[in-house]
Write a protein that holds these residues in place. Structure first.
Motif, PDB file in Angstrom:
ATOM      1  N   UNK A 101       0.872  -1.174   0.000  1.00 24.60           N
ATOM      2  CA  UNK A 101       0.000   0.000   0.000  1.00 24.60           C
ATOM      3  C   UNK A 101       0.909   1.224   0.000  1.00 24.60           C
ATOM      4  N   UNK A 102       0.810   2.009  -1.046  1.00 24.92           N
ATOM      5  CA  UNK A 102       1.693   3.154  -1.214  1.00 24.92           C
ATOM      6  C   UNK A 102       0.966   4.454  -0.906  1.00 24.92           C
ATOM      7  N   UNK A 103       1.620   5.276  -0.131  1.00 24.39           N
ATOM      8  CA  UNK A 103       1.052   6.557   0.247  1.00 24.39           C
ATOM      9  C   UNK A 103       1.517   7.601  -0.768  1.00 24.39           C
ATOM     10  N   UNK A 104       0.971   7.522  -1.970  1.00 23.51           N
ATOM     11  CA  UNK A 104       1.363   8.423  -3.052  1.00 23.51           C
ATOM     12  C   UNK A 104       0.209   8.525  -4.039  1.00 23.51           C
ATOM     13  N   UNK A 105       0.156   9.627  -4.792  1.00 23.12           N
ATOM     14  CA  UNK A 105      -0.901   9.752  -5.798  1.00 23.12           C
ATOM     15  C   UNK A 105      -0.749   8.680  -6.882  1.00 23.12           C
ATOM     16  N   UNK A 106      -1.874   8.269  -7.427  1.00 23.32           N
ATOM     17  CA  UNK A 106      -1.884   7.227  -8.465  1.00 23.32           C
ATOM     18  C   UNK A 106      -0.940   7.564  -9.624  1.00 23.32           C
ATOM     19  N   UNK A 107      -0.963   8.818 -10.057  1.00 25.39           N
ATOM     20  CA  UNK A 107      -0.137   9.254 -11.187  1.00 25.39           C
ATOM     21  C   UNK A 107       1.350   9.048 -10.866  1.00 25.39           C
ATOM     22  N   UNK A 108       1.730   9.327  -9.643  1.00 22.11           N
ATOM     23  CA  UNK A 108       3.137   9.189  -9.249  1.00 22.11           C
ATOM     24  C   UNK A 108       3.555   7.716  -9.196  1.00 22.11           C
ATOM     25  N   UNK A 109       2.664   6.858  -8.704  1.00 21.51           N
ATOM     26  CA  UNK A 109       2.944   5.421  -8.667  1.00 21.51           C
ATOM     27  C   UNK A 109       3.081   4.910 -10.099  1.00 21.51           C
ATOM     28  N   UNK A 110       2.144   5.331 -10.957  1.00 19.54           N
ATOM     29  CA  UNK A 110       2.156   4.896 -12.348  1.00 19.54           C
ATOM     30  C   UNK A 110       3.454   5.313 -13.039  1.00 19.54           C
TER      31      UNK A 110
END
Length: 155
Positions: free
Chosen positions: A12-21
């Protein structure tokens, strides 16, 4: 010992979807947390990409992957030969495994899942070791992307 056909990990990443992508699909960013020298390269579906591994202890090896699918902000997949690090071995005769990254919203962050499947097709002589090394490797890579995203957020 029976080796399963697939490895599955999630974080589970605490980051915006765009940044993970972007950490997955931008080859340079992917390389920086995954441990591959991908500067100046791009992931293109249907194309094979090769680059030196920068991960300590494996600098002699070349990362080679065939990019399979890129579904914007949802799925990124490639095929590769698991734990293909022995010098002088031609792994191209083997059937590669499939690595699939999927991302989904999961309040309060983004759930990143990686599944590597197809170990049944890896030659028996190295199947167990490849499975074991990649099981450990995916634990580490999930931690690496988390660290990378935390640093990116603080920058």
């Amino acid at each position: 010992m029976h080796v399963l056909d697939r490895i599955e990990r999630k974080v589970l990443l605490n980051a915006p979807r765009k940044q993970v992508w972007e950490a997955l699909i931008d080859a340079e960013r992917f390389g920086s947390w995954f441990g591959i020298a991908l500067k100046g390269k791009a992931f293109v579906a249907g194309e094979t990409i090769e680059a030196p591994i920068t991960y300590p202890g494996y600098e002699h090896a070349i990362w080679k992957a065939r990019i399979e699918r890129i579904l914007p902000q949802t799925l990124f997949s490639f095929r590769w030969h698991p734990f293909a690090v022995e010098e002088g071995v031609d792994y191209d005769k083997e059937t590669p495994t499939l690595v699939e990254f999927t991302i989904e919203d999961h309040a309060p962050g983004i759930l990143l899942r990686v599944v590597e499947s197809g170990f049944d097709a890896v030659p028996e002589a190295r199947r167990q070791k490849a499975y074991k090394m990649n099981s450990r490797g995916w634990d580490e890579q999930m931690s690496n992307i988390e660290t990378y995203l935390n640093h990116a957020r603080q920058a």
